[in-house]
Design an enzyme around this catalytic site. Sequence first.
Site, PDB file in Angstrom:
ATOM      1  N   SER A 180       0.799  -1.226   0.000  1.00 19.22           N
ATOM      2  CA  SER A 180       0.000   0.000   0.000  1.00 19.22           C
ATOM      3  C   SER A 180       0.831   1.275   0.000  1.00 19.22           C
ATOM      4  O   SER A 180       0.350   2.314  -0.459  1.00 19.22           O
ATOM      5  CB  SER A 180      -0.946   0.000   1.197  1.00 19.22           C
ATOM      6  OG  SER A 180      -0.224  -0.149   2.396  1.00 19.22           O
ATOM      7  N   HIS A 208      -5.418  -3.454  -2.431  1.00 16.69           N
ATOM      8  CA  HIS A 208      -5.092  -2.492  -3.492  1.00 16.69           C
ATOM      9  C   HIS A 208      -5.039  -3.129  -4.875  1.00 16.69           C
ATOM     10  O   HIS A 208      -4.579  -2.507  -5.831  1.00 16.69           O
ATOM     11  CB  HIS A 208      -3.761  -1.801  -3.184  1.00 16.69           C
ATOM     12  CG  HIS A 208      -3.868  -0.908  -2.000  1.00 16.69           C
ATOM     13  ND1 HIS A 208      -4.340   0.379  -2.081  1.00 16.69           N
ATOM     14  CD2 HIS A 208      -3.606  -1.133  -0.685  1.00 16.69           C
ATOM     15  CE1 HIS A 208      -4.346   0.918  -0.873  1.00 16.69           C
ATOM     16  NE2 HIS A 208      -3.909   0.021  -0.008  1.00 16.69           N
ATOM     17  N   LYS A 239     -12.024   0.364  -1.438  1.00 15.13           N
ATOM     18  CA  LYS A 239     -11.093   1.090  -2.311  1.00 15.13           C
ATOM     19  C   LYS A 239     -11.595   1.006  -3.757  1.00 15.13           C
ATOM     20  O   LYS A 239     -12.464   1.773  -4.137  1.00 15.13           O
ATOM     21  CB  LYS A 239      -9.685   0.523  -2.124  1.00 15.13           C
ATOM     22  CG  LYS A 239      -9.218   0.620  -0.664  1.00 15.13           C
ATOM     23  CD  LYS A 239      -7.803   0.167  -0.489  1.00 15.13           C
ATOM     24  CE  LYS A 239      -7.434  -0.074   0.956  1.00 15.13           C
ATOM     25  NZ  LYS A 239      -7.361   1.135   1.767  1.00 15.13           N
TER      26      LYS A 239
END
Length: 392
Positions: A180, A208, A239
Amino acid sequence: MKGFEYLQAELDDMKKAGTFRKLVPLQTAQGSKVTIDGREVIQLSSNNYLGLTSHPRLRQAAIDASRKFGAGTGSVRTIAGTLTMHEQLEKKLATFKRTEASLVFQSGFTTNQGVLSAILSAEDVVISDELNHASIIDGIRLTKAGRRVYKHVDMKSLETALKETGNYRTRLIVTDGVFSMDGNIAPLPEIVDLAEKYDALIMVDDAHASGVLGKNGRGTVNHFGLDGRVHIQVGTLSKGIGVLGGYVASTRTLIDYLIHKGRPFLFSTSHPPGVTMACMEAIDVLLEEPGLIERLWENTKFFKKGLITLGYNTGMSETPITPVFVGDEALAHGFSDKLMEYGVFAQGIAFPTVAKGSARVRTIVTAQHSKQELQQALDAFEKAGKDLGIIG
Ligand code: PMP
């Protein structure tokens, strides 16, 4: 009120060192541009990879579900808070991730905590990359399992740990799929080979990578063609998916076990209908609008190349997360402040989020950014970097 003087002293030290940070409230919806303190600036700090936080289909799904099913669920999943839509979302996620089953938690953070603390005990050992996310570290701290940390993406170091832990019942290798703070991808094919050689299990945190890597954003396991060879895939719905929550995708056995032993799942109230239906809609968007992921990668390449051409050190980054290394903590925050003056919101990241001496400004482009916005951001990086002597 008295009693917190020792905490205030620490905060005062942070102020002196220039590392005390105020929260930055957005006055508009998340997007490629946001308004902060009444000024419109280019947003380069969110994890909203595909812009789904404000996608019309997700908004509508959240509105419809809230109208029909209300604002909350009133219970934890295991007592009275499971709606059919929760199970539908889990089926959808399992199909998407090509696993037998999946389970949704309140966040990616609690998913890592819940999984690790549930499945490991003193007879087991967890072998973890040194740059894994804080939620993995905290999850490991909650177990009585043995712990080994291997050097970041260093397969020799991982193999040494595997060789030295042959006497444990279960060996679980844990890695972020995409790291990240650095934006590099874990060498999963090598990790899988080692795991198979030493009969270890693998858990990948794809926070991610979901919506970013692999077919339709299925994540790093799919990106490397390793479907069926990674035992546990963790992801976040907060996300790329644009909403809130976390999930684990794995075998039916593991999911059934977590329903009984995953503490955040057992003891914290389930997702509201609006959140759940918006997450479901997001998976459909991933399947039906692949152009979003293509645009994300085009923007990533354009922006990363621009930063490197300006002379910045972007480290190992190979994804939409591009750190711009400056080293010194106060300089990273000063750089971020200077960028804000020039109309760009890019947060400085320093210890304890990253190691001392490796402070950086972290940028994340999204599918929503236009080329013009990205060029404007690069111009701001050029001016701010020259002002502060970071680039020549
Ligand atoms: N894992 C990683 C690698 C992350 O970067 C994050 C987000 N900060 C999380 C887990 C936690 O996800 P969430 O924000 O959904 O709690």
